[in-house]
Every structure is written in C-alpha cells, then in structure tokens.
Design a protein around this motif. Sequence first.
Motif, PDB file in Angstrom:
ATOM      1  N   TYR A 106      11.170  12.545  -8.447  1.00  0.00           N
ATOM      2  CA  TYR A 106      10.226  13.335  -9.258  1.00  0.00           C
ATOM      3  C   TYR A 106      10.834  14.701  -9.620  1.00  0.00           C
ATOM      4  CZ  TYR A 106       6.065  16.047 -10.459  1.00  0.00           C
ATOM      5  OH  TYR A 106       5.158  16.865 -11.095  1.00  0.00           O
ATOM      6  N   ASN A 107      11.571  15.304  -8.678  1.00  0.00           N
ATOM      7  CA  ASN A 107      12.165  16.621  -8.929  1.00  0.00           C
ATOM      8  C   ASN A 107      13.321  16.564  -9.927  1.00  0.00           C
ATOM      9  OD1 ASN A 107      10.369  17.635  -7.059  1.00  0.00           O
ATOM     10  ND2 ASN A 107      11.866  17.688  -5.382  1.00  0.00           N
ATOM     11  N   HIS A 108      13.988  15.407 -10.007  1.00  0.00           N
ATOM     12  CA  HIS A 108      15.181  15.316 -10.852  1.00  0.00           C
ATOM     13  C   HIS A 108      15.098  14.080 -11.756  1.00  0.00           C
ATOM     14  CE1 HIS A 108      17.046  18.434  -8.327  1.00  0.00           C
ATOM     15  NE2 HIS A 108      16.542  17.764  -7.299  1.00  0.00           N
ATOM     16  N   PRO A 109      14.203  14.053 -12.696  1.00  0.00           N
ATOM     17  CA  PRO A 109      14.117  12.915 -13.611  1.00  0.00           C
ATOM     18  C   PRO A 109      15.366  12.849 -14.491  1.00  0.00           C
ATOM     19  CG  PRO A 109      12.716  14.713 -14.355  1.00  0.00           C
ATOM     20  CD  PRO A 109      13.233  15.124 -13.017  1.00  0.00           C
ATOM     21  N   SER A 110      15.728  11.656 -14.861  1.00  0.00           N
ATOM     22  CA  SER A 110      16.888  11.428 -15.737  1.00  0.00           C
ATOM     23  C   SER A 110      18.192  11.933 -15.134  1.00  0.00           C
ATOM     24  CB  SER A 110      16.656  12.083 -17.111  1.00  0.00           C
ATOM     25  OG  SER A 110      15.463  11.614 -17.695  1.00  0.00           O
ATOM     26  N   SER A 111      18.295  11.907 -13.802  1.00  0.00           N
ATOM     27  CA  SER A 111      19.510  12.395 -13.135  1.00  0.00           C
ATOM     28  C   SER A 111      20.204  11.262 -12.392  1.00  0.00           C
ATOM     29  CB  SER A 111      19.170  13.514 -12.142  1.00  0.00           C
ATOM     30  OG  SER A 111      18.660  14.645 -12.801  1.00  0.00           O
ATOM     31  N   SER A 112      21.509  11.411 -12.239  1.00  0.00           N
ATOM     32  CA  SER A 112      22.287  10.526 -11.385  1.00  0.00           C
ATOM     33  C   SER A 112      22.422  11.195 -10.025  1.00  0.00           C
ATOM     34  CB  SER A 112      23.674  10.269 -11.989  1.00  0.00           C
ATOM     35  OG  SER A 112      23.563   9.577 -13.215  1.00  0.00           O
ATOM     36  N   ILE A 113      21.919  10.544  -9.005  1.00  0.00           N
ATOM     37  CA  ILE A 113      21.862  11.138  -7.668  1.00  0.00           C
ATOM     38  C   ILE A 113      22.749  10.324  -6.731  1.00  0.00           C
ATOM     39  CG2 ILE A 113      20.361  11.763  -5.742  1.00  0.00           C
ATOM     40  CD1 ILE A 113      18.056  11.949  -7.751  1.00  0.00           C
ATOM     41  N   GLY A 114      23.727  10.981  -6.121  1.00  0.00           N
ATOM     42  CA  GLY A 114      24.596  10.321  -5.153  1.00  0.00           C
ATOM     43  C   GLY A 114      24.010  10.415  -3.758  1.00  0.00           C
ATOM     44  N   VAL A 115      23.936   9.295  -3.071  1.00  0.00           N
ATOM     45  CA  VAL A 115      23.407   9.245  -1.702  1.00  0.00           C
ATOM     46  C   VAL A 115      24.576   8.926  -0.767  1.00  0.00           C
ATOM     47  CG1 VAL A 115      21.780   8.131  -0.132  1.00  0.00           C
ATOM     48  CG2 VAL A 115      21.168   8.471  -2.542  1.00  0.00           C
ATOM     49  N   PHE A 116      24.850   9.838   0.158  1.00  0.00           N
ATOM     50  CA  PHE A 116      25.984   9.694   1.080  1.00  0.00           C
ATOM     51  C   PHE A 116      25.447   9.647   2.504  1.00  0.00           C
ATOM     52  CE2 PHE A 116      27.467  11.585  -2.770  1.00  0.00           C
ATOM     53  CZ  PHE A 116      28.686  10.986  -3.013  1.00  0.00           C
ATOM     54  N   PHE A 117      25.799   8.579   3.212  1.00  0.00           N
ATOM     55  CA  PHE A 117      25.237   8.378   4.547  1.00  0.00           C
ATOM     56  C   PHE A 117      26.340   8.085   5.548  1.00  0.00           C
ATOM     57  CE2 PHE A 117      23.801   5.191   7.698  1.00  0.00           C
ATOM     58  CZ  PHE A 117      22.958   6.010   8.432  1.00  0.00           C
ATOM     59  N   CYS A 118      26.169   8.605   6.752  1.00  0.00           N
ATOM     60  CA  CYS A 118      27.059   8.299   7.868  1.00  0.00           C
ATOM     61  C   CYS A 118      26.197   8.097   9.106  1.00  0.00           C
ATOM     62  CB  CYS A 118      28.074   9.419   8.089  1.00  0.00           C
ATOM     63  SG  CYS A 118      29.399   8.964   9.231  1.00  0.00           S
ATOM     64  N   GLY A 119      26.178   6.869   9.604  1.00  0.00           N
ATOM     65  CA  GLY A 119      25.323   6.571  10.744  1.00  0.00           C
ATOM     66  C   GLY A 119      25.230   5.080  10.988  1.00  0.00           C
ATOM     67  N   PRO A 120      24.213   4.629  11.716  1.00  0.00           N
ATOM     68  CA  PRO A 120      24.112   3.221  12.118  1.00  0.00           C
ATOM     69  C   PRO A 120      23.791   2.281  10.966  1.00  0.00           C
ATOM     70  CG  PRO A 120      22.165   4.442  12.824  1.00  0.00           C
ATOM     71  CD  PRO A 120      23.132   5.454  12.287  1.00  0.00           C
ATOM     72  N   LYS A 121      24.080   1.005  11.168  1.00  0.00           N
ATOM     73  CA  LYS A 121      23.923   0.012  10.111  1.00  0.00           C
ATOM     74  C   LYS A 121      22.460  -0.194   9.723  1.00  0.00           C
ATOM     75  CE  LYS A 121      28.024  -2.705  11.350  1.00  0.00           C
ATOM     76  NZ  LYS A 121      28.521  -4.028  11.807  1.00  0.00           N
TER      77      LYS A 121
ATOM     78  N   PHE B 253      19.827   6.249  -8.275  1.00  0.00           N
ATOM     79  CA  PHE B 253      20.426   6.593  -6.984  1.00  0.00           C
ATOM     80  C   PHE B 253      21.645   5.691  -6.755  1.00  0.00           C
ATOM     81  CE2 PHE B 253      16.053   7.967  -6.568  1.00  0.00           C
ATOM     82  CZ  PHE B 253      16.152   9.158  -5.869  1.00  0.00           C
ATOM     83  N   TYR B 254      22.775   6.311  -6.385  1.00  0.00           N
ATOM     84  CA  TYR B 254      24.017   5.584  -6.138  1.00  0.00           C
ATOM     85  C   TYR B 254      24.379   5.741  -4.665  1.00  0.00           C
ATOM     86  CZ  TYR B 254      24.321   5.530 -11.214  1.00  0.00           C
ATOM     87  OH  TYR B 254      24.051   5.341 -12.541  1.00  0.00           O
ATOM     88  N   TYR B 255      24.367   4.605  -3.961  1.00  0.00           N
ATOM     89  CA  TYR B 255      24.545   4.646  -2.509  1.00  0.00           C
ATOM     90  C   TYR B 255      26.031   4.623  -2.143  1.00  0.00           C
ATOM     91  CZ  TYR B 255      24.048   3.509   2.423  1.00  0.00           C
ATOM     92  OH  TYR B 255      24.128   3.541   3.787  1.00  0.00           O
ATOM     93  N   ASN B 256      26.409   5.457  -1.155  1.00  0.00           N
ATOM     94  CA  ASN B 256      27.784   5.516  -0.636  1.00  0.00           C
ATOM     95  C   ASN B 256      27.711   5.583   0.876  1.00  0.00           C
ATOM     96  OD1 ASN B 256      29.531   6.341  -3.261  1.00  0.00           O
ATOM     97  ND2 ASN B 256      27.574   7.414  -3.295  1.00  0.00           N
ATOM     98  N   LYS B 257      28.293   4.564   1.512  1.00  0.00           N
ATOM     99  CA  LYS B 257      28.324   4.536   2.975  1.00  0.00           C
ATOM    100  C   LYS B 257      29.645   5.123   3.439  1.00  0.00           C
ATOM    101  CE  LYS B 257      27.216   3.186   7.214  1.00  0.00           C
ATOM    102  NZ  LYS B 257      28.317   3.813   7.939  1.00  0.00           N
ATOM    103  N   GLU B 258      29.575   6.193   4.227  1.00  0.00           N
ATOM    104  CA  GLU B 258      30.777   6.863   4.728  1.00  0.00           C
ATOM    105  C   GLU B 258      31.036   6.420   6.165  1.00  0.00           C
ATOM    106  OE1 GLU B 258      32.625   8.497   2.770  1.00  0.00           O
ATOM    107  OE2 GLU B 258      31.220   8.555   1.101  1.00  0.00           O
TER     108      GLU B 258
END
Length: 508
Positions: free
Chosen positions: A463-478, A501-506
């Motif tokens: 809602y805060n960022h309509p029409s945006s490409s948002i990168g999601v970066f996560f480091c943790g359990p499966k 939203f574009y997911y990236n598992k680190e």
Amino acid sequence: MESAHDFQRLLNSNNLCCFSLWVQGEKKKKGYRWQNHLYLGMNSHFTFESDSGAIHIVAHLCNLERYHLSRSAETEGLRAALSQLGDAPNESYLNPIRAFHANPTTELLTTIAGITGLVISLALILIVTSSTEFIRQTSYELFWYTHHIFIIFFISLAIHGAGRMVRGQTPESLLLHNITFCRDHYAEWKAAAQCPVPQFSGKEPSAWKWVLGPVVLYACERVIRFWRFQQEVIITKVVSHPSGVLELHMKKRSFAMAPGQYILIQCPAISSLQWHPFTLTSAPEEDFFSVHVRAAGDWTRALCEAFGADGQAPEESRSRPRLAVDGPFGATLTDVFHYPVSMCIAAGIGVTPFAALLKSIWYKCCESQTQPKLNKVYFYWICRDPSAFEWFADLLLSLETRMSEQGKTHLLSYHIFLTGWDENQAIHIALHWDENTDVITGLKQKTFYGRPNWNNEFRQIAYNHPSSSIGVFFCGPKALSKTLRRMCRLHSSADPRGVHFYYNKESF
C-alpha cells in the motif's frame, strides 16, 4: 564374445558408479563447518553418496558371485567356456576366480582392487556419517579431521584399477577372432582356423586421470591459502560486548570486500589446522574489516578468551595472538541497491550479513555523492534471545543517530521482534514501557513481542509503495523462507504496472 562383453559391461558400470562417487566426493570435500550456513541441500548430497556407494558395493558383490558360479561344474555353454580360459598353457584368463572351491571374498581381498575398494568404502562411510548435522554441531573437530580422510580416499581411488581386474579381449585377438561366428561355435575354438582361442588382458587403469585435475586444483588452493596465511593481519581494535560477543577490527593489505561476504580465520595459537568462517560485519567503505564472534564452541571460546572477551584482556596488544585471514568469499548482498524499495528480513543469527549491508546503505545513501536507486529499506529481525540484541542494537543505535542528524530518518524503517522471554523480563518490560527508548535495545523504535503477521506487513508495504519493484532479502530457516516466498507471490500484482515483490534467499 557375448558373455565376455556382459562381464565387461557390468564392470564398466561399476567404474561408472565409482566415478559418480568420486564426483560427489569432490563436492563433499568442501563440507566443512561453514557450510552449515553456506551450503544448502547438503543432506540430499549425502543421501546420493550413500545410495551410490551401496549400489557400487552391491554391483561388485553380484559380479563376483557371477564369476564364482561360472566356475561350477553345472555351468555350460559359452559362459563355461569363457570361465575356463586360462586353465591351459598359453591361454589368458577372463574370469579372476580360478576355482569353484575358492572363497570369493578371500580372493577379492587378496587383490589390489579388493583392498583399495574396501578402503574407499570405509573412507566414504566415515566422511558421510561425520558430515551429518548432528555431528557437525556437537563435535566439529570430529567432523573436520574425519573429512581429511579424503586424501586416503583419492589415493586408493587412483590405484584402484592398478591390478587390472577388469579384463577385455585384446585388439589383436579381435582381428583374428570372428566374434559373430565364434560365439556360437565355442567348442571349435582350438580346431577352427577362424576361431582361435581368444586372448584377454587387463584394462589400463584410468581413475588417476579423473583424480589428477581436482588434486592439482586442490594443491593450488592450498598453496594460495598458505601464501595468504603469511600475509600480515593487523588487529586495530578489540571490543568485548556484554553479551559475550567479541568484535575484532582488522586491516590487511589489498583487502576488498562486499556486503554479505565471509572470511576464514585461523589462530595458530589455538589450532594450526582449523580455519573458521565468519561473516564480515563492516562496510566496504570503512578502512577496516570486522567480524563478531560468539563463544559457541571450543575454538571460538578459546579465541574469545585469548582476546579478553571473558573480562581478562591482555595487558598489551603485543600479547594478542596472531590471526591469519583468507578471503573474502561468497555471494554479496549488493542486489539490495537494485530496487527502489528493499525488505531485509533476518531470523536469529541470520542477522549477521545484514550488519555490513546496513552500514553500506548508510554510506551510499547518506555520504556518497551519487545517490543509489534505493530510497527505502524495511528491516525485520526476529530473535528468541534478548541478549542477542545487544551487539546489533549498538549498530542500529549508531545508524539511528546518524540518520537523525542528517535528516534521513525516512530511509530506514526497522522492526525488531522478540519471540522468547521469561516472567521477570516481562515484568521489567512492562515497568519501563512508557520510556522514550526501548528497554531492551535502547532504540527509539520499540521492540515488538511475538511473531510478525507477514500478511499485514506485506499488505502495508504494498500500500505504501504502489507500482514499485520491491526486493525481499531473507536469511534464516527454511520454514520462514517458504512463508516469505508465498507472501511475495500473494501480494505481487497481476498488473505489470502494479507492485511486485522479488524474493531472494541469502545464505551465509
């Protein structure tokens, strides 16, 4: 001859199994402790190695029993004729079992192939079993030293075929021997001119050709590591945090890093063989590199004691033990800067790679002359132990203060979630709830208690960022990784002009 070729194909298939084991062994050689964090899918590789080893051994046993049965009096036809070759003078044999009354196991263990095969199997079993997560966590030294059996594994593999137990018809014999005709006239081998007695010889060993390349690369890597070991590492600062975390600031000539990378550290005063991985917590823009070390085992506990993290600091910096550093290694987190909005989510110790990233964000967005594409960062940290907040809270407090002074408080929005606490902590939190700063972290942003509602968090950010490409970066359990991946798909708009939203598992 058909049966001869059956024997040969079966043995060649065993060689293929052996080659598969060698390839997997090469992958597994890298399975040291840091792969607890860096190497995903290890269990599936171990399963494959175990299955391949079992198939290899069973294939050999079946093949050996087939050889043995071919020497029985009841065996007839071409199979018997091939097995009996070598009983007469000037004949070469195909079947290594020379008598039916011989014990196949004893016969096998008196050959080079049998002895080295047994050594290879035992080495592989020890390496695979010591690589299980339980062993790595409870006894790292056992895991580390057992893995060096790979040296015995490769030496045995290189000489496995030296006994030339795998035999085939010689090229000269193939020219004189009409296979199509003679396989049906095996009783006439000695009488018919076009069917002379076939001659067999052992195959040239070739495993060393496959082993040589990786061994040379490994030797080169060891030489490079030794050269890096000789390079001087200057320890510029030692900080002992109250939570038992040791912070080391170091300098090394020509050292270049990126956020999210790690280094290997050796302390010869503790162990001259062990190298341990630590994620870098400094930013590339700083004139030093740093790591944070928690006493979680024998080696790290000894390191913390040597540098005074136990409260007894060395009197002079000269008394500090020497450190050797190799690296940096691993993937970077620089993709964060490719999005206008990024969500950085860490669970537990998974926060370590984000320390360097948050510092780098500060330097790029607040002190750099060129402004990056990134203009908003949402940082989430879910942790069970309140004491784990202490060293990282210092970093967040520093960033909070700097951004407030620069008027860039909008750049970083952080949310810390505590999932574990006792009754005394709950009372202490309640008594200090109305204070301006958080009672646990000392930050202006209060700590949340419990687990985040990811559905609400993603919906609000979308809602805060309509029409945006948002990168999601996560480091943790499966388990949490699967949840976040699902949230990214759920809250990404079907409209190409909407939020995505574009997911990236680190991994670290």
